[in-house]
Design a protein around this motif. Structure first.
Motif, PDB file in Angstrom:
ATOM      1  N   PRO A 184      58.427  34.439 119.441  1.00  0.00           N
ATOM      2  CA  PRO A 184      56.744  34.055 119.200  1.00  0.00           C
ATOM      3  C   PRO A 184      56.523  32.840 120.127  1.00  0.00           C
ATOM      4  O   PRO A 184      57.472  32.137 120.468  1.00  0.00           O
ATOM      5  N   PHE A 185      55.209  32.659 119.811  1.00  0.00           N
ATOM      6  CA  PHE A 185      54.578  31.369 120.654  1.00  0.00           C
ATOM      7  C   PHE A 185      55.443  30.172 120.133  1.00  0.00           C
ATOM      8  O   PHE A 185      55.282  30.025 118.957  1.00  0.00           O
ATOM      9  N   GLY A 186      55.620  29.373 121.075  1.00  0.00           N
ATOM     10  CA  GLY A 186      56.090  27.983 120.943  1.00  0.00           C
ATOM     11  C   GLY A 186      57.671  28.210 120.677  1.00  0.00           C
ATOM     12  O   GLY A 186      58.195  26.886 120.236  1.00  0.00           O
ATOM     13  N   SER A 187      58.322  29.289 120.738  1.00  0.00           N
ATOM     14  CA  SER A 187      59.703  29.063 120.150  1.00  0.00           C
ATOM     15  C   SER A 187      60.584  28.652 121.317  1.00  0.00           C
ATOM     16  O   SER A 187      62.094  28.956 121.127  1.00  0.00           O
ATOM     17  N   GLY A 188      60.269  28.526 122.422  1.00  0.00           N
ATOM     18  CA  GLY A 188      61.069  28.081 123.342  1.00  0.00           C
ATOM     19  C   GLY A 188      61.577  29.406 124.392  1.00  0.00           C
ATOM     20  O   GLY A 188      62.427  29.267 125.158  1.00  0.00           O
ATOM     21  N   LYS A 189      60.718  30.284 124.405  1.00  0.00           N
ATOM     22  CA  LYS A 189      60.960  31.679 125.212  1.00  0.00           C
ATOM     23  C   LYS A 189      61.092  31.216 126.518  1.00  0.00           C
ATOM     24  O   LYS A 189      61.906  31.743 127.579  1.00  0.00           O
ATOM     25  N   THR A 190      59.798  30.523 127.252  1.00  0.00           N
ATOM     26  CA  THR A 190      59.898  30.169 128.470  1.00  0.00           C
ATOM     27  C   THR A 190      61.256  29.349 129.221  1.00  0.00           C
ATOM     28  O   THR A 190      61.659  29.758 130.060  1.00  0.00           O
ATOM     29  N   VAL A 191      61.546  28.370 128.215  1.00  0.00           N
ATOM     30  CA  VAL A 191      62.533  27.293 128.525  1.00  0.00           C
ATOM     31  C   VAL A 191      63.706  28.322 128.613  1.00  0.00           C
ATOM     32  O   VAL A 191      64.558  28.420 129.746  1.00  0.00           O
TER      33      VAL A 191
ATOM     34  N   ARG B  57      62.997  21.326 115.818  1.00  0.00           N
ATOM     35  CA  ARG B  57      63.601  20.935 117.160  1.00  0.00           C
ATOM     36  C   ARG B  57      65.049  21.182 117.229  1.00  0.00           C
ATOM     37  O   ARG B  57      65.639  20.509 117.739  1.00  0.00           O
TER      38      ARG B  57
ATOM     39  N   PHE C 289      67.074  23.586 119.413  1.00  0.00           N
ATOM     40  CA  PHE C 289      66.704  24.317 120.493  1.00  0.00           C
ATOM     41  C   PHE C 289      68.202  24.625 121.078  1.00  0.00           C
ATOM     42  O   PHE C 289      69.071  23.760 121.010  1.00  0.00           O
ATOM     43  N   PRO C 290      68.426  25.595 121.627  1.00  0.00           N
ATOM     44  CA  PRO C 290      67.655  26.903 121.865  1.00  0.00           C
ATOM     45  C   PRO C 290      67.409  27.408 120.259  1.00  0.00           C
ATOM     46  O   PRO C 290      68.378  27.580 119.497  1.00  0.00           O
TER      47      PRO C 290
ATOM     48  N   GLN D 115      71.135  22.460 122.004  1.00  0.00           N
ATOM     49  CA  GLN D 115      71.558  22.213 123.609  1.00  0.00           C
ATOM     50  C   GLN D 115      70.214  21.807 124.317  1.00  0.00           C
ATOM     51  O   GLN D 115      69.290  22.541 124.139  1.00  0.00           O
ATOM     52  N   ASN D 116      70.004  20.531 124.921  1.00  0.00           N
ATOM     53  CA  ASN D 116      68.960  20.137 125.551  1.00  0.00           C
ATOM     54  C   ASN D 116      68.765  20.698 126.769  1.00  0.00           C
ATOM     55  O   ASN D 116      69.785  20.341 127.784  1.00  0.00           O
ATOM     56  N   ALA D 117      67.976  21.668 127.064  1.00  0.00           N
ATOM     57  CA  ALA D 117      67.765  22.152 128.589  1.00  0.00           C
ATOM     58  C   ALA D 117      67.418  21.050 129.488  1.00  0.00           C
ATOM     59  O   ALA D 117      67.555  21.188 130.878  1.00  0.00           O
ATOM     60  N   PHE D 118      66.661  19.876 128.983  1.00  0.00           N
ATOM     61  CA  PHE D 118      66.301  18.988 130.184  1.00  0.00           C
ATOM     62  C   PHE D 118      67.276  17.671 130.218  1.00  0.00           C
ATOM     63  O   PHE D 118      67.020  16.830 130.825  1.00  0.00           O
TER      64      PHE D 118
HETATM   65  P1  ADP Z   1      57.141  29.499 124.587  1.00  0.00           P
HETATM   66  O1  ADP Z   1      57.314  29.859 125.969  1.00  0.00           O
HETATM   67  O2  ADP Z   1      57.941  30.416 123.547  1.00  0.00           O
HETATM   68  O3  ADP Z   1      55.733  29.180 123.965  1.00  0.00           O
HETATM   69  P2  ADP Z   1      58.472  26.943 125.545  1.00  0.00           P
HETATM   70  O4  ADP Z   1      59.414  27.742 126.222  1.00  0.00           O
HETATM   71  O5  ADP Z   1      57.071  26.484 126.218  1.00  0.00           O
HETATM   72  O6  ADP Z   1      57.679  28.049 124.284  1.00  0.00           O
HETATM   73  O7  ADP Z   1      59.021  25.897 124.513  1.00  0.00           O
HETATM   74  C1  ADP Z   1      58.097  24.907 123.909  1.00  0.00           C
HETATM   75  C2  ADP Z   1      58.699  23.429 123.901  1.00  0.00           C
HETATM   76  O8  ADP Z   1      59.998  23.501 123.299  1.00  0.00           O
HETATM   77  C3  ADP Z   1      58.911  23.028 125.385  1.00  0.00           C
HETATM   78  O9  ADP Z   1      58.058  22.351 126.125  1.00  0.00           O
HETATM   79  C4  ADP Z   1      60.254  22.096 125.104  1.00  0.00           C
HETATM   80  O10 ADP Z   1      59.752  20.792 124.846  1.00  0.00           O
HETATM   81  C5  ADP Z   1      60.839  22.650 123.815  1.00  0.00           C
HETATM   82  N1  ADP Z   1      62.070  23.577 124.114  1.00  0.00           N
HETATM   83  C6  ADP Z   1      62.203  24.501 124.093  1.00  0.00           C
HETATM   84  N2  ADP Z   1      63.655  25.020 124.309  1.00  0.00           N
HETATM   85  C7  ADP Z   1      64.231  23.639 124.669  1.00  0.00           C
HETATM   86  C8  ADP Z   1      65.493  23.337 124.789  1.00  0.00           C
HETATM   87  N3  ADP Z   1      66.523  24.398 125.169  1.00  0.00           N
HETATM   88  N4  ADP Z   1      65.910  22.285 125.132  1.00  0.00           N
HETATM   89  C9  ADP Z   1      64.926  21.040 125.035  1.00  0.00           C
HETATM   90  N5  ADP Z   1      63.502  21.499 124.630  1.00  0.00           N
HETATM   91  C10 ADP Z   1      63.241  22.705 124.449  1.00  0.00           C
END
Ligand code: ADP
Length: 593
Positions: free
Chosen positions: A233-240, A423, A425-426, A503-506
């Protein structure tokens, strides 16, 4: 080659007549601009064509040329680092020819014809070779050697000539004698996208695809050659998570298909991926990556092509004996394209208007993944892992695409926006996710990491599930309703969630965790939990357990660098000291809780 003419245009679907010799899935060129299309239905002298480019401006009587060939991709050195559209046109070349917007009917070879590659033979004149054997190799990028293989149709051939030197992909590098005839072998070859590339046999997946993401590797692991589905879903951290997988997964080759996501989402990938460095080699990640970009403002039909193009390229590298990870984002958009085309073909709709063959199409795609013994006399193994994201409208997991996908794939990582808002994540929900590879991977853990890895996994899962039940009670009647043992369990679960799953991806130290470190971390957390229970039973006051000083250290253990894992073991000792010393003291007469 056969010339017909258009009788009807309906969005991406064109109906033509006069193509009497055409076969299903033949590639055709439509209209004066020669747009690329594929025949998807033949009925009563009419051919229905799915056109992979914008069809506006086309009309009845316009010419349609059948090529008599199926839609194919080009294979050879020069694929890696490329960014293609759905029908394998290199976007950078198109851009230099046609500007920022892709204009229609542009023909650009997928593989550069001028560039010379240094071909190094791996066989000698006079050798006997079979399909799949390596004739030679080319250093395609500084990290990947591209193997030039004997084409599948040559079962047993003799090497008549083999040439070392710098060649373009269209120059011959070897001459093979097969069934009394001589054949020139070039580095460039074609393969029809809808046909799976051959291999000797399929094997059951065994080793995990290590991603360095703790919730994946320890809780819901995917095997090399496996299949996974991740709804986002949107904003769920899919891209990350996709970036993390592309970056850290221990696959030598990554094929990323951006299939119909919104333009700006794809831009993230297109801009960010080329900037990432491969953590294993320090070289640009693109040196082992192929991107296929097909955004939602491109014609829907092209999404179908991009899925097949991507998986064929992935199979080609698998055949060289590599571990390939393919990520398709998102298969929902592809399914929507199928629905649109099916509607225009006036087929009987299935659930929610999707065609009845939705499930079998998805299955045929995921079926092309796997761990295989490749063609060739060396019996090498190659794997193709397929990870498809799905974007169900409104996050509804009961809709047909998710359900059809779940029937096929063996791993499900349920990303949830609720966790992302918290917050966490993942944002993979541990209660709904699953992996059906656990039985296999458990053996691997036992052999390669530690015998009790699986036990820790089971124990942690049990704690988390029990926590979910207890949370319900707490919500209804408050925390005081819990017994001290249950309070300790809640603390244990909190620690698993915060100190392990999150787990913090950054964060440099947290972004990737090796299996060994994952094992030590989980062992530490479970150790603390078990000793807490024991200490309580031996009379240690509950508040002293809940406020143990060592908890602070457990929370920071995930930031211990990989080369200092001993430090995590030291914390284990501290746990024992803090909990057990006290336990002995209480035995000598002091009151417990
Ligand atoms: P989506 O693609 O689902 O819309 P994003 O992947 O862009 O969402 O994630 C949204 C925000 O969530 C990112 O900008 C980041 O700040 C946070 N986030 C997602 N996954 C992580 C992660 N593993 N660690 C830290 N922050 C994360």
């Amino acid at each position: 080659m056969e010339l017909g003419k258009i009788v009807k245009v309906s969005g991406p679907l064109v109906v033509a007549e006069g193509l009497t010799n055409a076969k299903m899935y033949d590639m055709v060129r439509v209209g004066k601009e020669k747009l690329i299309g594929e025949i998807i239905e033949l009925r009563g002298g009419f051919a229905s064509i799915q056109v992979y480019e914008e069809t506006s401006g086309l009309g009845p009587e316009d010419p349609v040329l059948s090529t008599g060939e199926p839609l194919s991709v080009e294979l050879g050195p020069g694929l890696l680092s490329s960014i293609y559209d759905g029908i394998q046109r290199p976007l950078d070349v198109i851009r230099s020819v046609a500007g920022d917007f892709v204009i229609r009917g542009v023909d650009a070879p997928a593989i550069n014809r001028e560039k010379k590659w240094h071909f190094k033979p791996l066989v000698k004149k006079g050798d006997t070779v079979t399909a799949g054997d390596f004739l030679g190799e080319v250093e395609e990028t500084s990290i990947i050697k591209h193997k030039i293989m004997v084409p599948p149709q040559f079962q047993k051939a003799t090497v008549k000539e083999i040439f070392e030197g710098d060649f373009t992909v269209e120059e011959r590098v070897a001459i093979l004698e097969f069934e009394g005839k001589e054949h020139e072998v070039k580095m460039l070859n074609q393969w029809p996208v809808r046909k799976a590339r051959p291999y000797k046999r399929k094997l059951a997946p065994y080793a995990p695809l290590i991603t360095g993401q703790r919730v994946i590797d320890t809780f819901f692991p995917i095997a090399k050659g496996g299949t996974a589905c991740v709804p986002g879903p949107f904003g769920s951290g899919k891209t990350v998570i996709q970036h993390q997988l592309a970056k850290w997964a221990d696959a030598e080759i990554v094929v990323f298909i951006g299939c119909g996501e919104r333009g700006n989402e794809m831009t993230d990938v297109l801009i960010e991926l080329p900037q990432l460095l491969d953590p294993y080699t320090g070289k640009p990640l693109m040196e082992r990556t192929i991107l296929i970009a097909n955004t939602s403002n491109m014609p829907v039909a092209a999404r179908e092509a991009s899925i097949y193009t991507g998986i064929t390229l992935a199979e080609y590298f698998r055949d060289m004996g590599y571990n390939v990870a393919l990520q398709a984002d998102s298969t929902s958009r592809w399914a929507e394209a199928l629905r649109e085309i099916s509607g225009r073909l006036e087929e009987m709709p299935g659930e929610e208007g999707y065609p009845a063959y939705l499930g079998s199409r998805l299955a045929a795609f995921y079926e092309r993944s796997g761990r295989v013994v490749c063609l060739g006399s060396d019996n090498r193994e190659g794997t193709l892992t397929a990870i498809g994201s799905v974007s169900p409208p409104g996050g509804d997991l009961s809709e047909p695409v998710v359900q059809a996908t779940l029937r096929i794939v063996k791993v499900f990582w349920g990303l949830e926006d609720r966790l992302a808002y918290e917050r966490h994540f993942p944002a993979i929900n541990w209660l709904i996710s699953y992996s059906l590879y656990l039985d296999k991977i458990e053996e691997y853990w036992g052999e390669q990491v530690a015998q009790d890895y699986k036990n820790l996994h089971d124990e942690a899962m049990k704690i988390l599930q029990r926590e979910a039940e207890l949370k319900e009670i707490v919500r209804l009647v408050g925390i005081d309703a819990l017994s001290p043992e249950e309070r300790i369990l809640m603390e244990g679960a909190k620690s698993i969630r915060e100190d392990f799953l999150q787990q913090n991806a950054f964060n440099e130290l947290d972004s990737f965790t090796s299996l060994k470190k994952q094992y030590y971390l989980l062992r530490l957390i479970i150790h603390f939990y078990q000793l807490s229970l024991k200490a309580f039973q031996q009379g240690k006051p509950l508040n002293e357990i809940l406020e143990a000083k060592v908890k602070e250290k457990i929370a920071r253990a995930k930031f211990v660098p990989e080369e200092k894992l001993e430090e995590i073991k030291k914390i284990e000792k501290e746990v024992e000291k803090e909990l057990q010393v006290e336990a002995v003291r209480t035995k000598n007469g002091r009151q417990g809780c």
